[in-house]
Design a protein around this motif. Sequence first.
Motif, short mmCIF file in Angstrom:
data_model
loop_
_atom_site.label_atom_id
_atom_site.label_comp_id
_atom_site.label_asym_id
_atom_site.label_seq_id
_atom_site.Cartn_x
_atom_site.Cartn_y
_atom_site.Cartn_z
N CYS A 196 0.87 -1.19 0.00
CA CYS A 196 0.00 0.00 0.00
C CYS A 196 0.90 1.23 0.00
O CYS A 196 2.09 1.12 -0.35
N LEU A 197 0.36 2.37 0.39
CA LEU A 197 1.18 3.60 0.36
C LEU A 197 2.10 3.67 1.59
O LEU A 197 3.33 3.77 1.46
N GLY A 198 1.50 3.61 2.77
CA GLY A 198 2.28 3.86 3.98
C GLY A 198 2.88 2.63 4.63
O GLY A 198 3.78 2.72 5.44
N ASN A 199 2.34 1.43 4.29
CA ASN A 199 2.69 0.16 4.97
C ASN A 199 2.44 0.25 6.48
O ASN A 199 3.16 -0.35 7.28
N ILE A 200 1.41 1.02 6.86
CA ILE A 200 1.02 1.00 8.28
C ILE A 200 -0.47 0.68 8.48
O ILE A 200 -0.84 0.27 9.57
N CYS A 201 -1.30 0.86 7.45
CA CYS A 201 -2.73 0.58 7.63
C CYS A 201 -3.18 -0.68 6.87
O CYS A 201 -3.50 -1.70 7.48
N ARG A 202 -3.21 -0.62 5.53
CA ARG A 202 -3.82 -1.70 4.75
C ARG A 202 -2.92 -2.91 4.55
O ARG A 202 -3.33 -4.06 4.80
N TYR A 242 7.41 7.22 4.45
CA TYR A 242 7.13 8.10 5.60
C TYR A 242 7.27 7.43 6.95
O TYR A 242 7.51 8.08 7.95
N HIS A 243 7.06 6.13 7.02
CA HIS A 243 6.91 5.48 8.33
C HIS A 243 7.89 4.32 8.53
O HIS A 243 7.62 3.42 9.32
N ASP A 258 -8.20 3.94 1.33
CA ASP A 258 -7.19 4.31 2.32
C ASP A 258 -7.91 4.77 3.59
O ASP A 258 -8.61 5.79 3.56
N PRO A 259 -7.76 4.06 4.71
CA PRO A 259 -8.51 4.41 5.93
C PRO A 259 -7.76 5.39 6.84
O PRO A 259 -8.25 5.69 7.93
N TYR A 260 -6.62 5.89 6.41
CA TYR A 260 -5.75 6.66 7.29
C TYR A 260 -6.48 7.83 7.94
O TYR A 260 -6.29 8.12 9.11
N TYR A 261 -7.33 8.51 7.16
CA TYR A 261 -8.04 9.69 7.69
C TYR A 261 -9.49 9.37 8.08
O TYR A 261 -10.31 10.26 8.21
P1 4NP Z 1 -1.77 2.83 4.13
O1 4NP Z 1 -2.35 4.19 4.72
O2 4NP Z 1 -1.25 3.15 2.74
O3 4NP Z 1 -2.93 1.90 4.11
O4 4NP Z 1 -0.66 2.39 5.08
C1 4NP Z 1 -1.60 5.36 4.82
C2 4NP Z 1 -0.78 5.57 5.89
C3 4NP Z 1 -0.05 6.73 6.00
C4 4NP Z 1 -0.15 7.69 5.02
C5 4NP Z 1 -0.96 7.48 3.93
C6 4NP Z 1 -1.68 6.31 3.82
N1 4NP Z 1 0.57 8.91 5.14
O5 4NP Z 1 0.42 9.78 4.29
O6 4NP Z 1 1.34 9.08 6.08
#
Ligand code: 4NP
Length: 151
Positions: A9-15, A42-43, A122-125
């Motif tokens: 995914c984008l952040g590798n912290i949620c999905r 980012y993470h 993306d569930p981040y927000y």
């Molecule tokens: P993910 O979610 O791609 O499911 O891990 C996100 C986590 C962090 C960010 C964006 C998406 N971010 O912009 O920090």
Amino acid sequence: MATKVLMVCLGNICRSPLAEGILQSKVTNDTIYVDSAGTGGYHIGSKPDRRSIAVAQKHNIDITQQRCRQFTVDDFEEFDIIYVMDKSNYQNVIALARNQQDRDKVRLLLDEIGTSPNEVPDPYYDDNGFEHVFNLIDAACTIIADQLKNK
Ligand code: 4NP
């Protein structure tokens, strides 16, 4: 030899940490090796988002040992299948592909279940989005686990 699957995914912290934990929970280690990565950096080194940890825990899956890492071109060598969560992830991964063999490894996760829309949001927000994301990923991973077991 184990089939190697990478969830991206984008952040590798949620999905993708959820996707890694969910698919791993449905298979044995010696048939399928699962990992996850993010296209963004980012993470790096962080644990999964606490909301992903919580929804996984609710379903008896422990993802607390995972640490965030960034997708690299070497992952095309290492993995047999690379599942991405949305079309933006797809574009980011495909941009690093060196040849058609690399491109052929990349698939949208939800294409396995044929849902429309075929992206994991993306569930981040969105604090309330995690259960929905869990259920989408879980449905796809059930199909993937069956496919890989029957290979
Ligand atoms: P993910 O979610 O791609 O499911 O891990 C996100 C986590 C962090 C960010 C964006 C998406 N971010 O912009 O920090």
